[in-house]
Scaffold this motif. Structure first.
Motif, mmCIF file in Angstrom:
data_model
loop_
_atom_site.group_PDB
_atom_site.id
_atom_site.type_symbol
_atom_site.label_atom_id
_atom_site.label_comp_id
_atom_site.label_asym_id
_atom_site.label_seq_id
_atom_site.Cartn_x
_atom_site.Cartn_y
_atom_site.Cartn_z
ATOM 1 N N THR A 230 -15.162 -8.471 28.378
ATOM 2 C CA THR A 230 -15.033 -9.851 28.447
ATOM 3 C C THR A 230 -15.983 -10.690 27.138
ATOM 4 N N ASP A 231 -15.344 -11.283 27.071
ATOM 5 C CA ASP A 231 -15.880 -12.952 25.498
ATOM 6 C C ASP A 231 -16.490 -11.962 24.827
ATOM 7 N N LEU A 232 -15.820 -10.832 24.383
ATOM 8 C CA LEU A 232 -16.528 -10.443 22.873
ATOM 9 C C LEU A 232 -15.041 -9.740 22.409
ATOM 10 N N SER A 233 -14.657 -8.755 23.564
ATOM 11 C CA SER A 233 -12.976 -8.566 22.595
ATOM 12 C C SER A 233 -11.680 -8.584 23.251
ATOM 13 N N ASP A 234 -11.735 -9.229 24.660
ATOM 14 C CA ASP A 234 -10.399 -9.665 25.206
ATOM 15 C C ASP A 234 -10.307 -10.954 24.921
ATOM 16 N N ASP A 235 -9.608 -11.357 23.747
ATOM 17 C CA ASP A 235 -8.547 -12.277 23.805
ATOM 18 C C ASP A 235 -7.322 -11.792 22.939
ATOM 19 N N GLU A 236 -6.463 -12.806 22.221
ATOM 20 C CA GLU A 236 -5.208 -12.676 21.568
ATOM 21 C C GLU A 236 -5.407 -11.854 20.405
ATOM 22 N N LYS A 237 -6.123 -11.783 19.652
ATOM 23 C CA LYS A 237 -6.657 -11.570 18.539
ATOM 24 C C LYS A 237 -7.013 -9.956 18.558
#
Length: 478
Positions: A230-237
């Motif tokens: 969460t908020d560290l590596s949970d993105d589309e990148k």
């Protein structure tokens, strides 16, 4: 390390390089730890004793546990298969969010959590319970190298499949020793950001990627996963970076899993990964050209199902840790269009026996456990305290469409056994367990598939609920 006895029986270690002045180099991981006499490597379970490299965790394990192959982020090999999960002590990494820190970080291990097994005993457990896959898992099997290689060879000779669930911070030389005996590699790639790897895992990225390519080129079954923190590596990148690696250096056919995080170890001031972020990550990876992208540690989503790439026929449905083959013909091909399915199936998979009701003359304690919140799985620990065989029973309840029969677990005299019961349908409300009074037992809540609750396995009575998350309390200097 605490005052323990589990690490008092050193065994000769593989991948040793002897240097001057009694120093040894351990070539098991990319660290190539240079260890002086009397000292340990980074993992704290490989050491220098009198100028020789030794392993301190040979045969030292958390309790062997029957689970399903879906617990290991493996969806395209024997869906729904029962596996024997074997975890040990120590790790080549020290991830800030580790779900298994109580055993992965050797300084926190307590004797009460450690069980002793021989290679023959592990294979015997699998054979007696009709389990066709042994999974080397939990903390990380890299540091258990000697025991894994020797036991996996015995298992393979007995017709048992070996699964290796790992963060794969391991040397190419060690991988070459694994390839002949391991059938499935489920690799957890924490991120594609080198800075993230150094800061969060205390390792580095490229050896992980190189090792994953190495087993893929060797023709082994490979699936990859990423914990979306969460908020560290949970993105589309993160999703696009993973898709680029899988698509360019492996194959778009390699199943890829984005796994939901829960707060743990040194990362507790946060929340579980929002499922909508996982869904967006999955869509981004599919848009990059990957063929099979799944979500992990989630329920109530079609993003865990397998569909035919050609015609869209639903081939495997999954709910949590359960899987059902629904769209395959007798040859394992797509029932819709006849195309080969991207699945490896085990012929004649053995299921546990079932009965309509336990024998009326058996003296049983019966307990209910209701699913609640995010607790949708349970480890059931039973020990036959007698010198005669015993039978344990369990069934699910709450879903009127599900069969009400009881599964049967046969225990040998004096056997201790642990197995998972996980929510298998949306309408299911809980499980019922029936245990002979000559057996001891306890129930252990499980958070997600990655976590092993390292509380005393043989203690407690039936219906004693044990918290799934032992809290990490840092000591001075740590």
């Amino acid at each position: 390390m605490t005052n323990t006895t589990w690490n008092r029986e050193p065994r000769p270690a593989r991948l040793e390089e002897r240097l001057d002045d009694g120093v040894v180099r351990c070539r098991l991981s990319p660290r190539n730890c240079r260890i002086r006499p009397g000292q340990h490597g980074f993992c704290m379970v490989r050491a220098n004793r009198d100028g020789r490299l030794v392993t301190l965790n040979y045969g030292r394990s958390v309790h062997a546990t029957e689970e399903t192959i879906e617990t290991e982020a493996v969806f395209h090999y024997a869906p729904g298969a029962r596996i024997l999960s074997m975890g040990n002590v120590g790790c080549m990494l020290n991830c800030d969010y580790c779900h298994n820190w109580k055993t992965s970080q050797a300084r926190h291990v307590e004797d009460k959590d450690v069980h002793h097994y021989t290679p023959e005993e592990v294979v015997d457990i699998a054979v007696r319970h009709g389990i066709e896959v042994i999974s080397w898992t939990y903390n990380d099997p890299v540091v258990w190298h000697e025991f894994v290689v020797e036991t996996a060879a015995l298992a393979k000779a007995a017709g048992i499949v070996n699964l290796y669930k790992s963060a794969f911070f391991i040397s190419g030389e060690a991988i070459e020793e694994l390839i002949p005996v391991i059938d499935i590699f489920s690799v957890s790639i924490k991120s594609l950001d080198p800075k993230y790897y150094r800061r969060i895992t205390k390792g580095w990225l490229e050896p992980v990627l190189e090792g994953t390519e190495q087993v893929f080129r060797a023709g082994r079954h490979v699936e990859v996963s990423t914990l979306m923190v969460t908020d560290l590596s949970d993105d589309e990148k993160t999703a696009r970076d993973m898709a680029a690696f899988v698509g360019e250096r492996l194959s778009p056919e390699v199943p890829t899993h984005f796994v939901r995080f829960h707060p743990d170890y040194k990362m507790t001031r946060t929340v579980r990964t929002p499922v909508d972020r996982l869904e967006r990550a999955r869509r981004a990876a599919l848009d990059m050209g990957l063929h099979h992208v799944y979500l992990g540690n989630v329920y109530d989503t079609e993003s865990t199902d397998t569909r035919c790439r050609r015609c869209g026929t639903l081939q495997v449905t999954r709910y949590g840790l359960s899987a059902d083959l629904v769209g395959l013909d007798g040859d394992g091909d797509c029932a819709g269009c006849g195309a080969p399915a991207p699945l490896t199936l085990l012929p004649g998979a053995r299921h546990r026996p079932r009965v309509a009701e336990p024998p009326s003359d058996e003296d049983l304690d019966v307990a209910h456990f209701d699913w609640h919140g995010d607790i949708r799985a349970l480890h059931v620990q039973v020990r036959n305290a007698s010198d005669a065989p015993a039978r344990v029973y369990h069934r699910r309840y709450g879903d009127p469409a599900a069969a009400p029969d009881w599964d049967v677990i046969d225990l040998a005299p004096r056997e201790s056994f642990r197995y998972i019961a996980a929510k298998s349908t949306p309408d299911e409300t809980g499980v019922q367990v029936a245990v002979p009074r000559r057996c001891t037992s306890s129930l252990h809540q499980v958070f997600d598939r990655a976590h092993f609750p390292t509380v005393e396995a043989d203690a407690g009575a039936l219906n004693e609920d044990v918290s799934p998350l032992p809290l990490f309390r840092p000591r001075a200097g740590h």
